[in-house]
Design an enzyme around this catalytic site. Sequence first.
Site, PDB file in Angstrom:
ATOM      1  N   HIS A   1     -58.423 -14.287   5.356  1.00 25.84           N
ATOM      2  CA  HIS A   1     -58.969 -13.941   4.043  1.00 25.84           C
ATOM      3  C   HIS A   1     -59.114 -12.434   3.842  1.00 25.84           C
ATOM      4  O   HIS A   1     -59.544 -12.005   2.779  1.00 25.84           O
ATOM      5  CB  HIS A   1     -60.332 -14.611   3.877  1.00 25.84           C
ATOM      6  CG  HIS A   1     -61.326 -14.097   4.878  1.00 25.84           C
ATOM      7  ND1 HIS A   1     -61.193 -14.336   6.234  1.00 25.84           N
ATOM      8  CD2 HIS A   1     -62.421 -13.320   4.744  1.00 25.84           C
ATOM      9  CE1 HIS A   1     -62.177 -13.724   6.869  1.00 25.84           C
ATOM     10  NE2 HIS A   1     -62.936 -13.099   5.999  1.00 25.84           N
ATOM     11  N   ASP A   2     -58.817 -11.640   4.868  1.00 22.67           N
ATOM     12  CA  ASP A   2     -58.916 -10.179   4.749  1.00 22.67           C
ATOM     13  C   ASP A   2     -57.545  -9.513   4.656  1.00 22.67           C
ATOM     14  O   ASP A   2     -57.464  -8.294   4.489  1.00 22.67           O
ATOM     15  CB  ASP A   2     -59.605  -9.579   5.984  1.00 22.67           C
ATOM     16  CG  ASP A   2     -61.087  -9.916   6.067  1.00 22.67           C
ATOM     17  OD1 ASP A   2     -61.708 -10.180   5.023  1.00 22.67           O
ATOM     18  OD2 ASP A   2     -61.616  -9.908   7.202  1.00 22.67           O
TER      19      ASP A   2
ATOM     20  N   ASP B   1     -68.365 -20.003  10.322  1.00 22.93           N
ATOM     21  CA  ASP B   1     -68.329 -18.559  10.459  1.00 22.93           C
ATOM     22  C   ASP B   1     -69.735 -18.100  10.835  1.00 22.93           C
ATOM     23  O   ASP B   1     -70.706 -18.536  10.221  1.00 22.93           O
ATOM     24  CB  ASP B   1     -67.924 -17.933   9.121  1.00 22.93           C
ATOM     25  CG  ASP B   1     -66.957 -16.794   9.290  1.00 22.93           C
ATOM     26  OD1 ASP B   1     -67.304 -15.839  10.020  1.00 22.93           O
ATOM     27  OD2 ASP B   1     -65.872 -16.842   8.698  1.00 22.93           O
TER      28      ASP B   1
ATOM     29  N   ASP C   1     -68.028 -13.248  13.358  1.00 25.60           N
ATOM     30  CA  ASP C   1     -67.691 -12.094  12.532  1.00 25.60           C
ATOM     31  C   ASP C   1     -68.059 -10.774  13.224  1.00 25.60           C
ATOM     32  O   ASP C   1     -69.172 -10.633  13.753  1.00 25.60           O
ATOM     33  CB  ASP C   1     -68.480 -12.219  11.212  1.00 25.60           C
ATOM     34  CG  ASP C   1     -68.011 -11.267  10.130  1.00 25.60           C
ATOM     35  OD1 ASP C   1     -66.861 -11.414   9.696  1.00 25.60           O
ATOM     36  OD2 ASP C   1     -68.799 -10.398   9.720  1.00 25.60           O
TER      37      ASP C   1
ATOM     38  N   GLU D   1     -64.167 -12.288  16.124  1.00 24.66           N
ATOM     39  CA  GLU D   1     -63.393 -11.334  15.341  1.00 24.66           C
ATOM     40  C   GLU D   1     -63.794  -9.967  15.852  1.00 24.66           C
ATOM     41  O   GLU D   1     -64.949  -9.557  15.734  1.00 24.66           O
ATOM     42  CB  GLU D   1     -63.696 -11.434  13.844  1.00 24.66           C
ATOM     43  CG  GLU D   1     -62.734 -10.562  13.046  1.00 24.66           C
ATOM     44  CD  GLU D   1     -63.361  -9.843  11.867  1.00 24.66           C
ATOM     45  OE1 GLU D   1     -62.628  -9.418  10.978  1.00 24.66           O
ATOM     46  OE2 GLU D   1     -64.591  -9.660  11.853  1.00 24.66           O
TER      47      GLU D   1
HETATM   48  O1  ISL Z   1     -60.792  -5.952   5.876  1.00 29.39           O
HETATM   49  C1  ISL Z   1     -60.666  -5.608   7.030  1.00 29.39           C
HETATM   50  C2  ISL Z   1     -59.415  -5.781   7.772  1.00 29.39           C
HETATM   51  O2  ISL Z   1     -58.322  -5.621   7.024  1.00 29.39           O
HETATM   52  C3  ISL Z   1     -61.745  -5.053   7.834  1.00 29.39           C
HETATM   53  O3  ISL Z   1     -62.131  -3.774   7.591  1.00 29.39           O
HETATM   54  C4  ISL Z   1     -62.877  -6.031   7.779  1.00 29.39           C
HETATM   55  O4  ISL Z   1     -63.924  -5.565   7.040  1.00 29.39           O
HETATM   56  C5  ISL Z   1     -63.299  -6.304   9.177  1.00 29.39           C
HETATM   57  O5  ISL Z   1     -62.224  -6.954   9.775  1.00 29.39           O
HETATM   58  C6  ISL Z   1     -64.531  -7.195   9.243  1.00 29.39           C
HETATM   59  O6  ISL Z   1     -64.310  -8.386   8.545  1.00 29.39           O
HETATM   60  C7  ISL Z   1     -65.288  -9.367   8.558  1.00 29.39           C
HETATM   61  O7  ISL Z   1     -66.582  -8.886   8.258  1.00 29.39           O
HETATM   62  C8  ISL Z   1     -66.781  -8.374   6.937  1.00 29.39           C
HETATM   63  C9  ISL Z   1     -66.242  -9.305   5.844  1.00 29.39           C
HETATM   64  O8  ISL Z   1     -66.213  -8.622   4.631  1.00 29.39           O
HETATM   65  C10 ISL Z   1     -64.867  -9.830   6.174  1.00 29.39           C
HETATM   66  O9  ISL Z   1     -64.438 -10.737   5.198  1.00 29.39           O
HETATM   67  C11 ISL Z   1     -64.951 -10.447   7.540  1.00 29.39           C
HETATM   68  O10 ISL Z   1     -63.750 -11.082   7.921  1.00 29.39           O
HETATM   69  C12 ISL Z   1     -68.258  -8.184   6.778  1.00 29.39           C
HETATM   70  O11 ISL Z   1     -68.934  -9.358   7.115  1.00 29.39           O
END
Ligand code: ISL
Length: 542
Positions: A320-321, A98, A198, A251
């Site tokens: 994971h989100d 990541d 990310d 992402e």
């Molecule tokens: O949670 C989300 C989607 O359901 C988003 O608002 C999310 O924060 C966004 O997709 C960004 O995610 C990524 O960056 C974040 C981290 O908390 C997430 O786990 C990661 O996937 C900040 O680094």
Amino acid sequence: MKQPWWQERIVYQIYPRSFQDSNGDGIGDLRGIINRLDYLDALGVGVIWLSPVYRSPNVDNGYDISDYYDINPQLGTMADMDELIKKAAELDIRIIMDLVINHTSDQHVWFQQSRDPKSPYRDYYIWRPGKNGKPPNNWTSFFAEDCWVYDEKSGEYYLHLFAKEQPDLNYNNPKVLEEVKNILSFWLDKGISGFRCDVINILYKDSLADGRQRLILRGIEHYLSRPGTHEILQSLRRDVFSQYDCFTVGETVFVTPQMGRDLCDPEREELDMIFSFEHMETDQFIVKWFKRKFHPGRLAKAIDRWQRALDWNANYLENHDQPRSVSRFGNDGRFWSESAKLLATLLLTLRGTPFIYQGQEIGMTNFDFTSLGQVQDVESHNVYHLAKKLLIPGWYRWRMIQQTSRDNARTPMQWDGTANAGFSTGQPWLGVNNNFKRINVAEQIDRDDSILGFYRELIRLRASLDTLKSGQFQLLTAGRHVVAYARSLENEHLIIALNFSTRNRRIAYKGEVILASSGRTAIGDELLPYEAVILRSMSGRG
Ligand code: ISL
Ligand code: CA
């Protein structure tokens, strides 16, 4: 035409803290992953995406990095990481990491230094004086907070689009990009095969002017997919990625099809593929915290738009989100197994690279927590408190968390029916779902008719059928109950039909049954509840 390896392989996402603990401290670790490589190999996984394993104070579980050149001691050592890369390679499994470069942790030495206005690191971050005692602009963050923090010491504010412990880097400073390039080379030289990048489409902030009035993410027009971000991506590709046999998946939040085309256009040489969000937003109103009834046709139409927008896409239903797909798009009660298999069929028969999230392959469900005290995620806590300020009643606030919290996906992997689901001999950092005695790997692994057995079979089928691997996609039906589409390559036409309902449904497609999630070898003209079938069409497009 021979496809690149990253189009032929299946990617499996590991959230290291929750995958397998090897030393009883309740936190999953790298040794735990090494111990489970054979499991992933048997499943047919070709690439592992590791959510962040760098040194981190874990405010956002590793998405707040305090040292990009070191491993989080909770997860293991650099020697463990080297061993993981080596052992995976022996099984022909590649590893991608990541890459979190929009922000660092506030514990990173760059940020610590940058608190001093005279430090050479000051300009690594975005510091601004306030305006009449107020923050420099009216932007709001992704995590339901203000996005400026005032620093007493220097009398200025710093910008953070995520948690306040995640200050945004300043890409107007060329030194920051140089640092990033060194980090990339360091890991690629160790033998990793690419990065999941990310929030990569918001790196470059064009201006810090006030944002237009809007409900969420005020200010986004100043940083979403700006030309500066495209330049950064081209520079990373030119100077680093093109020197290695690797791939990148971005992402990309709030990405539109046109933005996606720009990011993935082979001529522009930026990213290889992206995660879009539109299909994950079909069961919500405006923000993910306000859910609306799931409608399979709406999901299918969003998927179709993206299948048509890009030549090659990254496909996913979980990460994971996101909440667990079987609880969200399927039926985690009576038709748990059926609907998990249906979703597996959807994921593995689209055009693009499939990403499976840990536990999805055994149909893990949303958490069964009963109070906020059991939830760890920083975002959930922020949103709960914001909702309280907005006078949203307690029962509704808890429902928002239950349906949408990112911890739904983060409960420990359910390996077997022993204590803590075989995840850890100690107290797990986040609660194990009480359904682990029923839903676990050991219970499914030797059963071909299990969800896990079905994933194995689909992965094998995909590897053996060029039409599934590289055929064109065409949506046929996006109804309230039934979704169907075709994959075509030269003279072969496959039809995939999915019944998203609890009743038998008629379908008009005929052909030889290649695989039915029910195990049937002939289907007549009706699909069973939550049944998925792959047919080889006799007469063109069915
Ligand atoms: O949670 C989300 C989607 O359901 C988003 O608002 C999310 O924060 C966004 O997709 C960004 O995610 C990524 O960056 C974040 C981290 O908390 C997430 O786990 C990661 O996937 C900040 O680094
Ligand atoms: Ca551990």
